[in-house]
Design an enzyme around this catalytic site. Structure first.
Site, PDB file in Angstrom:
ATOM      1  N   TYR A 132      32.344  33.145  32.851  1.00 41.01           N
ATOM      2  CA  TYR A 132      32.631  33.636  31.503  1.00 41.01           C
ATOM      3  C   TYR A 132      31.371  33.954  30.696  1.00 41.01           C
ATOM      4  O   TYR A 132      31.455  34.647  29.682  1.00 41.01           O
ATOM      5  CB  TYR A 132      33.453  32.604  30.726  1.00 41.01           C
ATOM      6  CG  TYR A 132      34.803  32.334  31.337  1.00 41.01           C
ATOM      7  CD1 TYR A 132      35.723  33.360  31.558  1.00 41.01           C
ATOM      8  CD2 TYR A 132      35.160  31.041  31.706  1.00 41.01           C
ATOM      9  CE1 TYR A 132      36.959  33.096  32.129  1.00 41.01           C
ATOM     10  CE2 TYR A 132      36.391  30.773  32.272  1.00 41.01           C
ATOM     11  CZ  TYR A 132      37.290  31.807  32.487  1.00 41.01           C
ATOM     12  OH  TYR A 132      38.509  31.554  33.042  1.00 41.01           O
ATOM     13  N   HIS A 138      17.257  28.766  46.167  1.00 45.07           N
ATOM     14  CA  HIS A 138      17.511  27.366  45.800  1.00 45.07           C
ATOM     15  C   HIS A 138      18.874  26.913  46.328  1.00 45.07           C
ATOM     16  O   HIS A 138      19.866  26.888  45.591  1.00 45.07           O
ATOM     17  CB  HIS A 138      17.466  27.219  44.272  1.00 45.07           C
ATOM     18  CG  HIS A 138      17.316  25.802  43.802  1.00 45.07           C
ATOM     19  ND1 HIS A 138      16.134  25.118  43.879  1.00 45.07           N
ATOM     20  CD2 HIS A 138      18.204  24.933  43.250  1.00 45.07           C
ATOM     21  CE1 HIS A 138      16.285  23.899  43.380  1.00 45.07           C
ATOM     22  NE2 HIS A 138      17.543  23.764  42.991  1.00 45.07           N
ATOM     23  N   ARG A 180      11.621  18.999  43.474  1.00 42.39           N
ATOM     24  CA  ARG A 180      12.782  19.059  42.601  1.00 42.39           C
ATOM     25  C   ARG A 180      12.555  18.507  41.196  1.00 42.39           C
ATOM     26  O   ARG A 180      12.970  19.105  40.222  1.00 42.39           O
ATOM     27  CB  ARG A 180      13.957  18.297  43.238  1.00 42.39           C
ATOM     28  CG  ARG A 180      14.385  18.862  44.573  1.00 42.39           C
ATOM     29  CD  ARG A 180      15.574  18.122  45.145  1.00 42.39           C
ATOM     30  NE  ARG A 180      16.807  18.384  44.422  1.00 42.39           N
ATOM     31  CZ  ARG A 180      18.003  17.966  44.833  1.00 42.39           C
ATOM     32  NH1 ARG A 180      18.119  17.280  45.942  1.00 42.39           N
ATOM     33  NH2 ARG A 180      19.076  18.235  44.117  1.00 42.39           N
TER      34      ARG A 180
END
Length: 833
Positions: free
Chosen positions: A130, A86, A40
């Site tokens: 958006y 993921h 990570r």
């Protein structure tokens, strides 16, 4: 019958392993830490990407969302990444996607975003539903040739799909875009660089494997931040490149503009990397309001889509260099801590610049070698098919006859293999040939293609056989990337001139420092006060609030380092320029913002440390007549909260301080007009946390007013000033030496007209005095205006104080270099009010 189920039979364990719990905890924590480090938090040295970045790009690649397609909803990309590769939460993936699209966060953005993707003011991006995104063209070079077996693949989290362990990376992305991350017990902070410079350095390393950091720095000048700004000095950069760790000072870019006839403006156009612009403006405004930043009249953020522009308007007559230095020290310079930590073969390692590039070159050698082998295999397969077709064309009639007479397709293939010694693939291809491909023109094309394929095979094989040629391929491809994406450096370098102190920029001038009992403090230029004849009222020197009064006025230079002694026996260190400069009529600034004073604690004496010489001592006198000497070396390291200068009795206070060298006489004066003079050797030196010895025997109700140190043959005079504004000068030679702890001699009469003694000073004929009243009237006069008199006299009017006012303090301005004769003849000035 009971409804409970019968107990399950005991089944003995096949194997029982005894483990110490601390060993199990240690190993489990190590396993967890490594999973965070590898899975990570840290980038891979080969492609410079963390797993989440790599998975986002690969998901977009698999979705076909390239730089040549239309944008796709960010939520769609996030969903694909989370669902297939993921599974760590959509917001974390979206935050990463946003960072890859921000031009102020990434030197060469890997994502082309459309919509609100945040700002340098710390504004967050719009919700993922958006915004839209697609791969940036440069990101495609990281994935280029991934389908040609260039990298290893592993199963995804649920083994439904496979994902790449690393991307082919056609350029050194770790250095180009940098990386930041916090793992368990370690962190990485790799700064971004200019792509062209990094590629040139990589080619230099390929051509000259024995090169060192200095050789590589001929190409890589230093980090190149997306927000520009300036790196201060090159030594820290060289250290970071040589060791993998370093601390770089990054300074904003700014310029000074003329915006009015006599006023200046500082305009900030570039900020240090990762600086929050809105927060920066807010911090500057807070410092201006708190008085920590002076001479600023207005502050505006005029930034737009074209870049950063923060305008700082300065007051008329402001010292631009001082303001610039204060802004740099507190706001416009940040430290970037370089930690070039990355995964090498799955293990975290701090890497130098050369090591980072060397690992990348090794990666590209592996990628190009595997790609070349993949292309060679394809070319050989194609040549094999073409060879079969040419055999068929050479025997076209027999081949057609054999196929026509075969029972089925399989029999035809078997016949071809047996008759012409063809392979399975060749016979399969011949059987599927159309009749139109048997023309002579088709034969010519096949022969030409076969020749091209053979040339390709020969070239690819030569690449595999020659390390030099393989490295040449890598260099050519790096140059192609540079030609396509290189741009100008944004971050510049400025010379590191060392620590720039305020003393370097603040003009050195004499100032008067005024302190009140309520701990208000300010400084004013001495030149603001013209000399008057004695007996004047003076002019307003401060707007003293009701209930407050002036306790001390003293002269200093703006460059002086001062020791401020308080009535509580504490001493503080202060730089004179730290005291805010204000007008005569200003009240001042609360001293608690400058010195850590307790309630009821006030400054009673000030000593300039620039006057210290070896073997000198600080001589102190208290209100109750105690005197002590402490070596100046005991006042070297003073805390911000102050240190003890003298141990005081509960009803005693520190009154006055002077610097002595063991050869002087001490003159102690009392409020009732008594003085005593004795050799300072009668007071041995002692530590700071001591009370001292008795210096003068006080009558009941009398207290010490001040201290003067004098030479045995000193031709100076003792100036004594009383509360009601009267004073006199008497040659110090008129005060005979006595033994310590005597009653002393009468110095001045302290009757109802004069009032008690408030101050004593050693003065010369050409000195000036600054006298200040408790209510803030201030007057500058010449010592020569005060006549020489004997002891035990009344004195003359020094300052005309009104009935409810009194002289608070007196200080001496040594012989001025020049005087204004016109002022000398001027009449005393009246109060301006």
């Amino acid at each position: 019958m009971s409804s409970e189920a019968p107990d399950a039979p005991d089944v003995p364990a096949d194997r029982v392993e005894h483990v110490r719990i601390e060993d199990e905890m240690e190993q489990s924590y190590i396993d967890y830490a490594m999973s965070v480090i590898v899975g990570r938090a840290l980038p891979d040295v080969r492609d410079g990407l963390k797993p989440v970045h790599r998975r986002i790009l690969y998901a977009m690649h698999e979705m076909g969302v390239t730089s040549r397609t239309s944008h796709r909803k960010s939520s769609s990309i996030v969903g694909e990444t989370m669902g297939d590769y993921h599974p760590h939460g959509d917001q974390a993936i979206y935050d990463t996607l946003v960072g890859m699209a921000q031009e102020f966060s990434m030197r060469y953005p890997l994502v082309d975003g459309q919509g609100n993707f945040g700002s340098m003011d710390g504004d967050p991006a719009a919700a993922m539903r958006y915004t839209e995104a697609r791969m940036a063209p440069i990101a495609e070079t990281l994935l280029e040739d991934i389908e040609k077996d260039t990298v290893d693949f592993s199963g995804n989290y649920d083994d439904r799909l496979t994902e790449p362990d690393v991307l082919p990376a056609a350029y050194p992305n770790l250095l180009v875009n940098g990386s930041t991350g916090i793992a368990v017990g370690m962190s990485t902070n790799v700064p971004p660089h200019n792509l062209g410079e990094v590629i040139d350095a990589t080619i230099e390393l390929i051509d000259n494997p024995d090169c060192d950091t200095n050789d590589l720095m001929e190409h890589v000048k230093g980090p190149d931040f997306p927000t520009g700004a300036n790196i201060v000095g090159r030594n820290a950069v060289r250290k970071a490149y040589a060791t993998g760790r370093g601390r770089l000072r990054v300074r904003a870019e700014f310029e000074v503009e003329d915006w009015k006839k006599d006023r200046k403006r500082i305009v900030i156009t570039e900020l240090p990397y990762q600086e929050n612009k809105a927060r920066l403006v807010e911090r500057i405004a807070e410092n201006v309001n708190e008085g920590k930043l002076e001479d600023i009249s207005d502050l505006r953020d005029e930034s737009d889509r074209n870049g950063v522009r923060i305008a700082i308007d300065l007051k008329r007559g402001a010292n631009v260099d001082v303001v610039k230095n204060q802004l740099i020290e507190h706001h416009l310079e940040k430290t970037f801590g370089v930690i070039n930590l990355a995964l090498v073969d799955g293990q975290p390692k701090v890497l130098s610049l050369k090591e980072t590039l060397a690992h990348y070159v090794d990666h590209r050698k592996e990628v190009v070698r595997r790609r070349t082998q993949f292309e060679l295999d394809e070319a050989e397969d194609r040549a094999h098919i073409l060879e079969g077709r040419l055999i068929a064309l050479d025997n076209v009639d027999d081949v057609v006859e054999l196929i026509r007479n075969s029972e089925d397709r399989d029999a035809a293939k078997a016949g071809l293999r047996e008759e012409y010694d063809l392979s399975e693939d060749q016979s399969e291809h011949i059987v599927r040939m159309q009749l139109g491909s048997l023309t002579s023109m088709e034969r010519t094309e096949i022969e030409q293609e076969y020749e091209r394929v053979q040339e390709t095979i020969e070239y690819l094989q030569s690449v595999l056989d020659s390390e030099e040629k393989l490295l040449g391929v890598i260099k050519d491809e790096l140059r192609d990337v540079k030609d396509e994406y290189d741009d100008d450096r944004r971050t510049s370098f400025v010379e590191d001139t060392g620590e720039v102190t305020h003393e370097d920029l603040i003009p050195e001038e004499d100032v008067l420092v005024v302190v009140t009992e309520d701990d208000y403090v300010k400084r004013m230029p001495v030149d603001a006060f013209d000399a008057q004849h004695r007996g004047g009222k003076g002019i307003i020197g401060g707007d003293i609030k009701e209930g407050d009064r002036v306790s001390k006025v003293f002269r200093a230079s703006t460059h002086d380092y001062l020791l401020c002694f308080t009535n509580h026996g504490q001493v503080y260190q202060l730089k004179a320029y730290q005291i805010p400069e204000m007008s005569r009529t200003a009240r001042g600034k609360s001293a608690v913002n400058i010195l850590d004073l307790d309630d009821g604690e006030e400054i009673t004496a000030v000593v300039n440390t620039d006057d210290f010489e070896p073997d000198e001592a600080i001589t102190m006198v208290t209100r109750n007549g105690y005197v002590k000497r402490t070596k100046t070396e005991d006042f070297q390291n003073i805390l911000s909260t102050g240190i003890i200068a003298a141990k005081l009795d509960e009803d005693d206070e520190l009154v006055d301080v002077d610097v002595t060298d063991g050869t002087k006489d001490l003159v102690i004066a009392t409020e009732d007009g008594m003085t005593i003079r004795f050799d300072e050797d009668e007071v041995r030196t002692m530590g700071r946390n001591t009370r001292g010895v008795r210096g003068i025997r006080l009558t009941e109700g009398d207290h010490v007013a001040g201290l003067v140190a004098t030479e045995e043959d000193d031709d100076k005079a003792l100036l004594t000033v009383t509360k009601r504004g009267y004073g006199k000068r008497t040659l110090l030679s008129n005060y005979r030496r006595q033994s310590r702890y005597g009653k002393g001699l009468i110095d001045i009469k302290t009757n109802e007209r004069n009032g008690h003694v408030t101050s004593v000073k050693a003065v010369e004929q050409d000195d000036h005095l600054v006298v200040m009243s408790e209510q803030g009237q201030i007057m500058r006069t010449r010592v020569s205006d005060i006549s020489l008199q004997g002891r035990n006299t009344m004195g003359v009017t020094v300052m005309d104080v009104i009935d409810d006012d009194a002289v608070a303090t007196v200080d001496v301005i040594p012989t001025p270099e020049s005087t204004d004769e016109a002022d000398a003849d001027a009449e005393p000035e009246a109060d301006e009010e």
